[in-house]
Design a protein around this motif. Structure first.
Motif, PDB file in Angstrom:
ATOM      1  N   VAL A  85       0.814  -1.107  -0.058  1.00 39.52           N
ATOM      2  CA  VAL A  85       0.140   0.143   0.102  1.00 39.52           C
ATOM      3  C   VAL A  85       0.901   1.312  -0.084  1.00 39.52           C
ATOM      4  O   VAL A  85       1.897   1.261   0.719  1.00 39.52           O
ATOM      5  CB  VAL A  85      -1.034  -0.098   1.221  1.00 39.52           C
ATOM      6  CG1 VAL A  85      -1.922   1.421   1.454  1.00 39.52           C
ATOM      7  CG2 VAL A  85      -1.845  -1.190   1.319  1.00 39.52           C
ATOM      8  N   ALA A  86       0.380   2.449  -0.758  1.00 36.84           N
ATOM      9  CA  ALA A  86       1.113   3.599  -0.700  1.00 36.84           C
ATOM     10  C   ALA A  86       0.254   4.580  -0.697  1.00 36.84           C
ATOM     11  O   ALA A  86      -1.319   4.323  -0.921  1.00 36.84           O
ATOM     12  CB  ALA A  86       2.117   3.846  -1.799  1.00 36.84           C
ATOM     13  N   ALA A 132       3.493  -2.088  -4.755  1.00 38.70           N
ATOM     14  CA  ALA A 132       2.083  -1.442  -4.025  1.00 38.70           C
ATOM     15  C   ALA A 132       0.964  -1.544  -5.149  1.00 38.70           C
ATOM     16  O   ALA A 132       0.869  -1.051  -6.156  1.00 38.70           O
ATOM     17  CB  ALA A 132       2.361  -0.112  -4.005  1.00 38.70           C
ATOM     18  N   GLY A 133       0.168  -2.385  -4.729  1.00 41.25           N
ATOM     19  CA  GLY A 133      -0.951  -2.796  -5.482  1.00 41.25           C
ATOM     20  C   GLY A 133      -2.296  -1.914  -5.033  1.00 41.25           C
ATOM     21  O   GLY A 133      -3.212  -2.120  -6.067  1.00 41.25           O
ATOM     22  N   THR A 134      -2.162  -1.386  -4.038  1.00 43.35           N
ATOM     23  CA  THR A 134      -3.204  -0.464  -3.675  1.00 43.35           C
ATOM     24  C   THR A 134      -2.518   1.076  -3.502  1.00 43.35           C
ATOM     25  O   THR A 134      -1.475   1.086  -2.653  1.00 43.35           O
ATOM     26  CB  THR A 134      -3.863  -0.819  -2.372  1.00 43.35           C
ATOM     27  OG1 THR A 134      -4.534  -2.214  -2.743  1.00 43.35           O
ATOM     28  CG2 THR A 134      -4.944   0.041  -1.816  1.00 43.35           C
ATOM     29  N   VAL A 135      -3.367   1.866  -3.805  1.00 48.04           N
ATOM     30  CA  VAL A 135      -3.013   3.563  -3.612  1.00 48.04           C
ATOM     31  C   VAL A 135      -3.937   4.182  -2.821  1.00 48.04           C
ATOM     32  O   VAL A 135      -5.257   4.048  -3.317  1.00 48.04           O
ATOM     33  CB  VAL A 135      -2.421   4.091  -4.817  1.00 48.04           C
ATOM     34  CG1 VAL A 135      -2.285   5.630  -4.787  1.00 48.04           C
ATOM     35  CG2 VAL A 135      -1.218   3.615  -5.551  1.00 48.04           C
ATOM     36  N   VAL A 156      -6.959   2.019  -6.729  1.00 48.01           N
ATOM     37  CA  VAL A 156      -7.174   3.289  -6.059  1.00 48.01           C
ATOM     38  C   VAL A 156      -8.243   3.187  -4.985  1.00 48.01           C
ATOM     39  O   VAL A 156      -9.522   2.979  -5.218  1.00 48.01           O
ATOM     40  CB  VAL A 156      -7.434   4.253  -6.879  1.00 48.01           C
ATOM     41  CG1 VAL A 156      -7.836   5.812  -6.135  1.00 48.01           C
ATOM     42  CG2 VAL A 156      -6.360   4.331  -7.957  1.00 48.01           C
ATOM     43  N   VAL A 157      -8.016   3.714  -3.732  1.00 50.71           N
ATOM     44  CA  VAL A 157      -8.847   3.982  -2.564  1.00 50.71           C
ATOM     45  C   VAL A 157      -9.047   5.406  -2.121  1.00 50.71           C
ATOM     46  O   VAL A 157      -7.868   5.826  -1.860  1.00 50.71           O
ATOM     47  CB  VAL A 157      -8.514   2.905  -1.400  1.00 50.71           C
ATOM     48  CG1 VAL A 157      -9.395   3.401   0.038  1.00 50.71           C
ATOM     49  CG2 VAL A 157      -8.594   1.551  -1.779  1.00 50.71           C
ATOM     50  N   ILE A 207      -8.689  -1.456   2.369  1.00 45.97           N
ATOM     51  CA  ILE A 207      -7.310  -1.774   1.909  1.00 45.97           C
ATOM     52  C   ILE A 207      -6.849  -3.238   2.259  1.00 45.97           C
ATOM     53  O   ILE A 207      -7.491  -3.550   3.339  1.00 45.97           O
ATOM     54  CB  ILE A 207      -6.209  -0.904   2.260  1.00 45.97           C
ATOM     55  CG1 ILE A 207      -5.965  -1.010   3.792  1.00 45.97           C
ATOM     56  CG2 ILE A 207      -6.476   0.582   1.942  1.00 45.97           C
ATOM     57  CD1 ILE A 207      -4.972   0.040   4.375  1.00 45.97           C
ATOM     58  N   PRO A 208      -5.788  -3.730   1.715  1.00 43.73           N
ATOM     59  CA  PRO A 208      -5.469  -5.223   1.820  1.00 43.73           C
ATOM     60  C   PRO A 208      -5.243  -5.316   3.441  1.00 43.73           C
ATOM     61  O   PRO A 208      -4.492  -4.658   3.950  1.00 43.73           O
ATOM     62  CB  PRO A 208      -4.203  -5.471   1.072  1.00 43.73           C
ATOM     63  CG  PRO A 208      -4.373  -4.430   0.006  1.00 43.73           C
ATOM     64  CD  PRO A 208      -5.203  -3.320   0.722  1.00 43.73           C
ATOM     65  N   ASP A 209      -5.690  -6.402   4.030  1.00 36.52           N
ATOM     66  CA  ASP A 209      -5.363  -6.887   5.466  1.00 36.52           C
ATOM     67  C   ASP A 209      -4.124  -7.620   5.380  1.00 36.52           C
ATOM     68  O   ASP A 209      -3.842  -8.720   4.956  1.00 36.52           O
ATOM     69  CB  ASP A 209      -6.552  -7.766   5.670  1.00 36.52           C
ATOM     70  CG  ASP A 209      -6.441  -8.113   7.157  1.00 36.52           C
ATOM     71  OD1 ASP A 209      -5.683  -7.369   7.801  1.00 36.52           O
ATOM     72  OD2 ASP A 209      -7.242  -8.958   7.676  1.00 36.52           O
TER      73      ASP A 209
END
Length: 541
Positions: A85-86, A132-135, A156-157, A207-209
């Motif tokens: 995550v970033a 980073a698969g989630t931003v 994107v979150v 976001i990913p746990d």
């Protein structure tokens, strides 16, 4: 991960950062010091299973870019090997930067910025490096649209907490606001507790746990929080570094900061912001703070400040030079009082001679054991010492050889006289090339670095600036405080105005000025002292 040092509290999620902050005094400037230590273990971020932080390499590290986006990128590279995550926010929005920084600290993720000195392509490359698969994009729908291509292929979150968080509110009350407001002054530390817990809980659900990663241990991050530093600081906190605020970015002038470092003995310190100088500068300061060797008062740097020096010659045949030197220390204190300054005693270690002598150098050295006894007594009295040395026909640095055991003591410096130089070894009568003075500076800097000493004073007596040829080329490192003292035209007299003007003109960078006072002082000595440039040393006896 094992705890390597009981002085530090183990911490994983950012709640414990608050505990650490409460245990640390507000202090004054740090850099990565000590040994390089193993990287914290963690699963490769490209799998999205965990975070992996890194302890920046080297004995000293300063992240000093003046561009907020570049500073954020270098912090991500310095503190993280990988992260699933970033957090991203626009660089030109103060509120969003503050919120993003606190968000990174809250979810243990690096913080990046768009619209600054880093292209979208480079941001995507950094996300790829991190795995980073989630931003998490901070702001409203418009902010997400503006970030656009910078998120690459990551999910994107959007994170838009109510009232844009306590961090943003604190920034606003400090005279800062959104993109259309000027940025001035200091900002609040972007710690995770500046976010509402319910907002953070809602974000975590999106976001990913991932399991709590092993974070940095025994690494301090020195900060003097300024606008544009928020993201880099948030990244450091996310990685587990413990923040210490250092107003002005200078460890050496703050006894409180020195004591903090001495007590904690961190394995590493990273300075964020150009105010911390070079890595070598900060590395030396941390080494000295850790060693516990300080100047009177607990600082590592001599200036800003003012000192008054009195001369002391060890009488020949004296039975107890140490006891006699106590009187010199008392005299120095009396001389310093009217100037509202710190006392300093100049101990004559050698004098020039009209004959070459057995060693052919035209110098008569005082017995080292007598000089040593005098220095010991004066330092025991809590005063600084300058060893006054005559140059003869040898380079100035040659006179330091026998005195090196004394120069390894905190608070002992050197006073030299280029105008007494006897021709030989590349110098003419009455002057030295700047390289000869540079050799003295470099020798003292090396001693300070190798022995963990606070700043060493080097006084250079001059009645004309020309006595050091090409003086303006002198390069002064932070370990040495060079003072050019404008010498009086005669014994017991004040420095003549013309001499002062000549010596003070075009002073080398990072040097200070000294001035000779008359034997008879007026009731207010300040009435006869020069005021420009700043006077650092008065020769009063």
């Amino acid at each position: 991960m094992a705890i390597r040092n009981v002085r530090f509290v183990p911490h994983h999620r950012p709640a414990s950062v608050t505990v650490l902050l409460a245990a640390l005094p507000v202090a004054t400037a740090l850099a990565l010091a000590g040994c390089t230590v193993p990287t914290a273990e963690g699963v490769d971020g490209s799998t999205g299973e965990s975070f992996q932080v890194r302890e920046p390499e080297g004995h000293a590290l300063v992240l000093d870019s003046s561009d907020a986006a570049e500073l954020a990128l270098t912090a991500s590279q310095a503190f993280f090997h990988a992260s699933p995550v970033a957090v991203i926010a626009p660089a030109d929005d103060t509120d969003a930067r503050a919120t993003a920084a606190a968000t990174g600290a809250a979810v243990t993720a690096p913080v990046l910025l768009t619209d600054g000195g880093v292209s979208d392509t480079n941001l995507v490359a950094e996300l790829d490096r991190l795995g980073a698969g989630t931003v998490v994009v901070v702001g409203d729908e418009e902010a997400v649209a503006e970030v656009g291509a910078a998120t690459g292929k990551a999910d994107v979150v959007r994170f838009d907490p109510g009232a844009l968080s306590a961090a943003a509110e604190a920034a606003a009350t400090g005279g800062r606001g959104g993109a259309d407001k000027p940025e001035t002054g200091k900002v609040q530390l972007p710690t995770a507790d500046r976010l509402d817990a319910s907002d953070v809980a809602g974000l975590r659900a999106e976001i990913p746990d991932v399991a709590d990663p092993p974070l940095l241990q025994e690494i301090l991050v020195a900060v003097d929080p300024q606008p544009g530093h928020e993201a880099a600081i948030g990244t450091a906190l996310a990685a587990g570094a413990v923040p210490v605020e250092v107003p002005g970015g200078d460890i050496a002038t703050s006894p409180e900061t020195v004591e903090t470092i001495r007590a904690l003995k961190p394995l590493g310190v990273v300075g964020i912001g150009a105010g911390f100088g070079t890595a070598d500068d900060l590395g030396w300061q941390v080494e000295v703070a850790t060693s516990g060797a300080t100047l009177p008062g607990g600082a590592l740097r001599l200036f800003p400040g003012r000192y008054v020096s009195t001369s002391y010659v060890v009488p020949a045949g004296l039975a107890d030079p140490g006891a006699d030197a106590v009187a010199a220390a008392a005299s120095a204190a009396a001389h310093a009082a009217p100037f509202d300054a710190e006392p300093l005693v100049t101990v004559v270690a050698s004098v020039r001679s009209g004959v070459p002598g057995d060693d052919g150098d035209y110098v008569d050295e005082r017995p080292l054991e007598d000089v040593t006894a005098a220095v010991g007594a004066i330092r025991e009295a809590g005063q600084l010492v300058l060893l006054d040395v005559a140059p003869g026909n040898q380079p100035l640095a040659a006179q330091l050889d026998a005195l090196e055991p004394l120069l390894t003591r905190p608070g002992v410096g050197v006073s030299v006289h280029p105008e007494f130089r006897v021709a030989g070894n590349g110098a003419e009568d009455g002057s030295v090339p700047v390289a000869e003075l540079q050799a003295v500076v470099d020798r003292l800097a090396q001693l300070a670095t190798e022995r963990g000493l606070p700043q060493i004073m080097l006084e250079v007596h001059q009645s004309t600036a020309a006595s050091v040829v090409d003086r303006s080329l002198l390069d002064v490192p932070p370990q040495v405080a060079v003072v050019f003292t404008a010498a009086g035209p005669g014994e017991g007299q004040a420095t003549a105005g013309g001499v002062w003007a000549d010596v003070a003109n075009e002073l080398p960078a990072h040097t200070y000025l000294g001035w000779s006072a008359p034997d008879a002082l007026p009731a207010d000595p300040a009435s006869i002292m020069p005021t420009e440039p700043l006077l650092g040393l008065v020769s009063a006896g």
